[in-house]
Scaffold this motif. Structure first.
Motif, PDB file in Angstrom:
ATOM      1  N   ASN A  21      57.100  34.944   6.133  1.00 57.45           N
ATOM      2  CA  ASN A  21      57.922  35.836   6.818  1.00 57.45           C
ATOM      3  C   ASN A  21      59.158  35.353   5.894  1.00 57.45           C
ATOM      4  N   TYR A  22      59.816  35.783   5.075  1.00 55.59           N
ATOM      5  CA  TYR A  22      60.905  36.036   4.589  1.00 55.59           C
ATOM      6  C   TYR A  22      61.598  37.770   4.285  1.00 55.59           C
ATOM      7  N   SER A  23      63.062  37.341   4.455  1.00 53.96           N
ATOM      8  CA  SER A  23      63.834  38.776   5.303  1.00 53.96           C
ATOM      9  C   SER A  23      63.534  39.669   3.905  1.00 53.96           C
ATOM     10  N   ARG A 172      68.688  35.938  16.246  1.00 59.68           N
ATOM     11  CA  ARG A 172      67.173  35.860  15.742  1.00 59.68           C
ATOM     12  C   ARG A 172      68.462  36.063  13.900  1.00 59.68           C
ATOM     13  N   ARG A 176      63.558  36.117  10.221  1.00 61.75           N
ATOM     14  CA  ARG A 176      63.457  36.515  11.897  1.00 61.75           C
ATOM     15  C   ARG A 176      63.013  34.873  12.784  1.00 61.75           C
ATOM     16  N   LYS A 177      63.563  34.320  12.187  1.00 63.47           N
ATOM     17  CA  LYS A 177      63.272  33.081  12.975  1.00 63.47           C
ATOM     18  C   LYS A 177      64.817  33.083  13.910  1.00 63.47           C
ATOM     19  N   GLU A 178      63.670  32.723  15.470  1.00 60.03           N
ATOM     20  CA  GLU A 178      64.974  32.737  16.435  1.00 60.03           C
ATOM     21  C   GLU A 178      65.446  31.402  16.770  1.00 60.03           C
ATOM     22  N   ARG A 179      66.821  30.912  17.299  1.00 66.11           N
ATOM     23  CA  ARG A 179      67.313  29.804  17.769  1.00 66.11           C
ATOM     24  C   ARG A 179      68.150  30.468  18.282  1.00 66.11           C
ATOM     25  N   GLY A 271      71.199  26.321  12.474  1.00 67.46           N
ATOM     26  CA  GLY A 271      69.544  27.259  11.823  1.00 67.46           C
ATOM     27  C   GLY A 271      69.108  27.219  10.121  1.00 67.46           C
ATOM     28  N   SER A 273      67.373  25.288   7.085  1.00 67.11           N
ATOM     29  CA  SER A 273      65.323  24.821   7.497  1.00 67.11           C
ATOM     30  C   SER A 273      65.541  23.271   6.926  1.00 67.11           C
TER      31      SER A 273
END
Length: 300
Positions: A21-23, A172, A176-179, A271, A273
């Motif tokens: 799920n990398y950009s 976003r 594609r991570k959402e916070r 955000g 990781s």
């Protein structure tokens, strides 16, 4: 060989996109690094990715140093190739990863630049007029400083991402991570003023769109446009130099830590990781720690 190269690369790119799920930006960086290595293979007469040995990997590393690549670039290329070979190993396309034992150079530590509180005040004072654009500029500055979001994330905020009841914005981010990020009373006031008295004057009702920030034509404000706006603020505030895209993000993190926020909370808000990505900000808090020590330690 070209056909096999494309098959290997295509499979790896799909793996990065679907499983990791990398950009798209990150995937493109991997692709360029791997294609650079294929060029090296062609120059060395290595017919196949499967023929590459540890000695070839060592030679590639040596050539990168001879061509005076920056340490960060060398580290990234080796990391990309190690991941690529690990993937091929998992797919049983090869029997051994020639990069598994290659040591990466230590990355050079680039200290983040940030604004002091008086400099931030000068930036806010630079957009005090009643014009629609200055109302937008103040809201933009308040949101970036209040949340620490990236410029690219700011450009992608939609109107319905903002929740005034809970003072949060859905972001976003990378991969594609959402916070959710929080904002305070100053940002809320600036944002409400912009929406009621700024954006309505900039956007043609017939060509309205869901994105929060707009340019002088009413079209979506791009990351490049945001950087231009921020640099114009710098000039109006008589601050020297150009504003790096992450300077307000660095300022957000530094001011939180200087005022007593814990590292884990800042990591969550940014955000990140990994905590290691956040720890680079600790160096800028040393002066604050020194003053605290001198003020509170009995032998300070």
């Amino acid at each position: 060989m070209k056909k096999k190269i494309s098959e290997d690369l295509r499979s790896f790119m799909e793996y990065l996109q679907i499983e990791k799920n990398y950009s798209q930006y990150t995937i493109e960086c991997y692709r360029r690094d791997i294609e650079h290595f294929y060029m090296f293979m062609a120059e060395q007469g290595i017919a196949s990715i499967r023929d590459c040995q540890y000695v070839d990997a060592r030679l590639y590393l040596t050539l990168l140093y001879e061509k005076q690549y920056a340490r960060n670039s060398v580290s990234r290329k080796i990391s990309s190739l190690r991941s690529f070979y690990t993937f091929l190993l998992r797919e049983a396309a090869i029997e051994k990863n020639p990069f598994s034992s290659i040591s990466q150079p230590r990355k050079s530590l680039k200290l983040p630049t940030f604004f002091y509180e008086d400099e931030m005040e000068r930036l806010f004072n630079s957009c005090q007029s009643d014009s629609a654009l200055d109302k937008r500029n103040r809201a933009l500055l308040e949101i970036l400083y209040a949340t620490g979001i990236r410029v690219s994330e700011c450009a992608n905020i939609r109107l319905d991402d903002v929740d005034f009841e809970f003072s949060t914005i859905l972001i976003r981010g990378k991969g594609r991570k959402e916070r959710y990020v929080l904002f305070g009373a100053f940002a809320e006031e600036a944002l409400q003023t912009y929406l009621q008295e700024g954006r309505l004057h900039l956007v043609d009702k017939q060509h309205d769109h869901p994105l929060l920030f707009v340019n002088f034509r009413g079209a979506p404000l791009t990351p490049r446009g945001i950087r231009y706006v921020l640099n114009e603020m710098m000039k109006k505030a008589s601050l020297h130099g150009k504003m790096h895209p992450h300077m307000l993000r660095h300022t957000f993190a530094t001011h939180l830590l200087n005022n007593g926020a814990d590292m884990r909370t800042v990591q969550e808000l940014l955000g990140h990781s990994h905590l290691s990505s956040t720890q680079i900000y600790t160096h800028v808090t040393k002066e604050h720690l020194r003053k605290t020590y001198l003020n509170h330690h009995p032998r300070g």
